[in-house]
Design a protein around this motif. Sequence first.
Motif, PDB file in Angstrom:
ATOM      1  N   ARG A 187       0.852  -1.196   0.000  1.00  0.00           N
ATOM      2  CA  ARG A 187       0.000   0.000   0.000  1.00  0.00           C
ATOM      3  C   ARG A 187       0.889   1.249   0.000  1.00  0.00           C
ATOM      4  NH1 ARG A 187      -2.852  -3.656  -0.834  1.00  0.00           N
ATOM      5  NH2 ARG A 187      -4.425  -4.582   0.463  1.00  0.00           N
ATOM      6  N   GLN A 188       0.282   2.405  -0.254  1.00  0.00           N
ATOM      7  CA  GLN A 188       0.950   3.683  -0.030  1.00  0.00           C
ATOM      8  C   GLN A 188       0.943   3.890   1.478  1.00  0.00           C
ATOM      9  OE1 GLN A 188       2.715   4.638  -2.607  1.00  0.00           O
ATOM     10  NE2 GLN A 188       1.814   6.656  -2.842  1.00  0.00           N
ATOM     11  N   VAL A 189       2.095   3.982   2.097  1.00  0.00           N
ATOM     12  CA  VAL A 189       2.157   4.117   3.554  1.00  0.00           C
ATOM     13  C   VAL A 189       3.032   5.291   3.944  1.00  0.00           C
ATOM     14  CG1 VAL A 189       1.778   1.656   3.982  1.00  0.00           C
ATOM     15  CG2 VAL A 189       4.111   2.515   3.785  1.00  0.00           C
ATOM     16  N   SER A 190       2.786   5.778   5.149  1.00  0.00           N
ATOM     17  CA  SER A 190       3.660   6.757   5.779  1.00  0.00           C
ATOM     18  C   SER A 190       4.276   6.076   6.984  1.00  0.00           C
ATOM     19  CB  SER A 190       2.860   7.975   6.244  1.00  0.00           C
ATOM     20  OG  SER A 190       2.318   8.644   5.141  1.00  0.00           O
ATOM     21  N   PRO A 191       5.549   6.340   7.257  1.00  0.00           N
ATOM     22  CA  PRO A 191       6.192   5.717   8.417  1.00  0.00           C
ATOM     23  C   PRO A 191       5.500   6.135   9.717  1.00  0.00           C
ATOM     24  CG  PRO A 191       7.782   6.965   7.103  1.00  0.00           C
ATOM     25  CD  PRO A 191       6.441   7.219   6.529  1.00  0.00           C
ATOM     26  N   ARG A 192       5.170   5.170  10.537  1.00  0.00           N
ATOM     27  CA  ARG A 192       4.515   5.466  11.819  1.00  0.00           C
ATOM     28  C   ARG A 192       5.484   6.099  12.801  1.00  0.00           C
ATOM     29  NH1 ARG A 192       1.094  -0.096  12.545  1.00  0.00           N
ATOM     30  NH2 ARG A 192       2.704  -0.428  14.108  1.00  0.00           N
ATOM     31  N   THR A 193       6.758   5.761  12.715  1.00  0.00           N
ATOM     32  CA  THR A 193       7.797   6.368  13.554  1.00  0.00           C
ATOM     33  C   THR A 193       8.982   6.713  12.652  1.00  0.00           C
ATOM     34  OG1 THR A 193       8.613   4.167  14.107  1.00  0.00           O
ATOM     35  CG2 THR A 193       7.187   5.210  15.726  1.00  0.00           C
ATOM     36  N   PRO A 194       8.980   7.906  12.051  1.00  0.00           N
ATOM     37  CA  PRO A 194      10.022   8.248  11.077  1.00  0.00           C
ATOM     38  C   PRO A 194      11.421   8.375  11.671  1.00  0.00           C
ATOM     39  CG  PRO A 194       8.592  10.131  11.488  1.00  0.00           C
ATOM     40  CD  PRO A 194       7.988   8.962  12.204  1.00  0.00           C
ATOM     41  N   ASP A 195      11.544   8.393  12.992  1.00  0.00           N
ATOM     42  CA  ASP A 195      12.844   8.595  13.626  1.00  0.00           C
ATOM     43  C   ASP A 195      13.489   7.325  14.153  1.00  0.00           C
ATOM     44  OD1 ASP A 195      12.688  11.361  13.139  1.00  0.00           O
ATOM     45  OD2 ASP A 195      11.537  11.641  14.972  1.00  0.00           O
ATOM     46  N   GLY A 196      12.880   6.153  13.906  1.00  0.00           N
ATOM     47  CA  GLY A 196      13.499   4.920  14.369  1.00  0.00           C
ATOM     48  C   GLY A 196      12.532   3.774  14.505  1.00  0.00           C
ATOM     49  N   CYS A 197      13.054   2.665  14.973  1.00  0.00           N
ATOM     50  CA  CYS A 197      12.268   1.450  15.181  1.00  0.00           C
ATOM     51  C   CYS A 197      11.240   1.687  16.285  1.00  0.00           C
ATOM     52  CB  CYS A 197      13.201   0.302  15.564  1.00  0.00           C
ATOM     53  SG  CYS A 197      12.355  -1.209  16.090  1.00  0.00           S
ATOM     54  N   GLU A 198       9.996   1.387  15.973  1.00  0.00           N
ATOM     55  CA  GLU A 198       8.889   1.608  16.906  1.00  0.00           C
ATOM     56  C   GLU A 198       9.146   0.940  18.266  1.00  0.00           C
ATOM     57  OE1 GLU A 198       4.270   0.783  16.254  1.00  0.00           O
ATOM     58  OE2 GLU A 198       5.280   1.426  14.409  1.00  0.00           O
ATOM     59  N   CYS A 241      12.038  -0.456  19.461  1.00  0.00           N
ATOM     60  CA  CYS A 241      13.299  -0.038  20.080  1.00  0.00           C
ATOM     61  C   CYS A 241      13.155   1.315  20.767  1.00  0.00           C
ATOM     62  CB  CYS A 241      14.422   0.022  19.048  1.00  0.00           C
ATOM     63  SG  CYS A 241      15.011  -1.593  18.487  1.00  0.00           S
ATOM     64  N   LEU A 242      12.454   2.239  20.144  1.00  0.00           N
ATOM     65  CA  LEU A 242      12.238   3.544  20.763  1.00  0.00           C
ATOM     66  C   LEU A 242      11.470   3.387  22.074  1.00  0.00           C
ATOM     67  CD1 LEU A 242      11.353   5.663  17.609  1.00  0.00           C
ATOM     68  CD2 LEU A 242      13.364   5.963  19.091  1.00  0.00           C
ATOM     69  N   ARG A 243      10.447   2.543  22.074  1.00  0.00           N
ATOM     70  CA  ARG A 243       9.638   2.316  23.273  1.00  0.00           C
ATOM     71  C   ARG A 243      10.450   1.624  24.374  1.00  0.00           C
ATOM     72  NH1 ARG A 243       5.732  -0.252  21.042  1.00  0.00           N
ATOM     73  NH2 ARG A 243       6.368  -2.349  21.591  1.00  0.00           N
ATOM     74  N   LEU A 244      11.339   0.695  23.977  1.00  0.00           N
ATOM     75  CA  LEU A 244      12.103  -0.090  24.941  1.00  0.00           C
ATOM     76  C   LEU A 244      13.458   0.518  25.307  1.00  0.00           C
ATOM     77  CD1 LEU A 244      11.404  -3.568  23.314  1.00  0.00           C
ATOM     78  CD2 LEU A 244      10.419  -2.698  25.456  1.00  0.00           C
ATOM     79  N   GLY A 245      13.839   1.590  24.635  1.00  0.00           N
ATOM     80  CA  GLY A 245      15.136   2.211  24.893  1.00  0.00           C
ATOM     81  C   GLY A 245      16.305   1.413  24.333  1.00  0.00           C
ATOM     82  N   MET A 246      16.060   0.665  23.265  1.00  0.00           N
ATOM     83  CA  MET A 246      17.095  -0.157  22.626  1.00  0.00           C
ATOM     84  C   MET A 246      17.670   0.560  21.405  1.00  0.00           C
ATOM     85  SD  MET A 246      15.068  -3.831  22.622  1.00  0.00           S
ATOM     86  CE  MET A 246      16.345  -4.674  21.693  1.00  0.00           C
ATOM     87  N   GLY A 247      18.810   0.077  20.947  1.00  0.00           N
ATOM     88  CA  GLY A 247      19.406   0.588  19.721  1.00  0.00           C
ATOM     89  C   GLY A 247      19.130  -0.348  18.563  1.00  0.00           C
ATOM     90  N   TRP A 248      19.394   0.108  17.354  1.00  0.00           N
ATOM     91  CA  TRP A 248      19.180  -0.705  16.160  1.00  0.00           C
ATOM     92  C   TRP A 248      20.317  -0.459  15.182  1.00  0.00           C
ATOM     93  CZ3 TRP A 248      15.970   3.329  17.569  1.00  0.00           C
ATOM     94  CH2 TRP A 248      16.091   4.488  16.819  1.00  0.00           C
ATOM     95  N   VAL A 249      20.404  -1.313  14.154  1.00  0.00           N
ATOM     96  CA  VAL A 249      21.440  -1.206  13.133  1.00  0.00           C
ATOM     97  C   VAL A 249      20.877  -0.503  11.899  1.00  0.00           C
ATOM     98  CG1 VAL A 249      23.068  -2.483  11.671  1.00  0.00           C
ATOM     99  CG2 VAL A 249      22.612  -3.255  14.009  1.00  0.00           C
TER     100      VAL A 249
END
Length: 87
Positions: A13-24, A26-34
């Motif tokens: 579908r045509q989508v917009s990122p729900r969290t454009p600044d990072g992993c949904e 990881c942001l909630r859990l305070g984790m990092g991502w690659v």
Amino acid sequence: MTVGYDPHLSLVRQVSPRTPDGCEECLRLGMGWVHLRLCLTCGHVGCCDSSPGQHARAHAAAVAHPIVRSFQPGEDWRWCYAHEAFV
């Protein structure tokens, strides 16, 4: 890179990122991502398989949204988790 037809492409579908600044998650859990992946069915942003949480793959399995695209600047590819293949 082999790119082929995938029946799951009908879920894109045509989508917009729900969290454009990072992993949904990881942001909630305070984790990092690659690296980040964008679900092309609902706009979920999750981290890649090289990240500790592997949240993009977990999202695909949990809600049956298998097609993602890279959410990294300068990258333009799509992946199907169900078929483990570029599409």
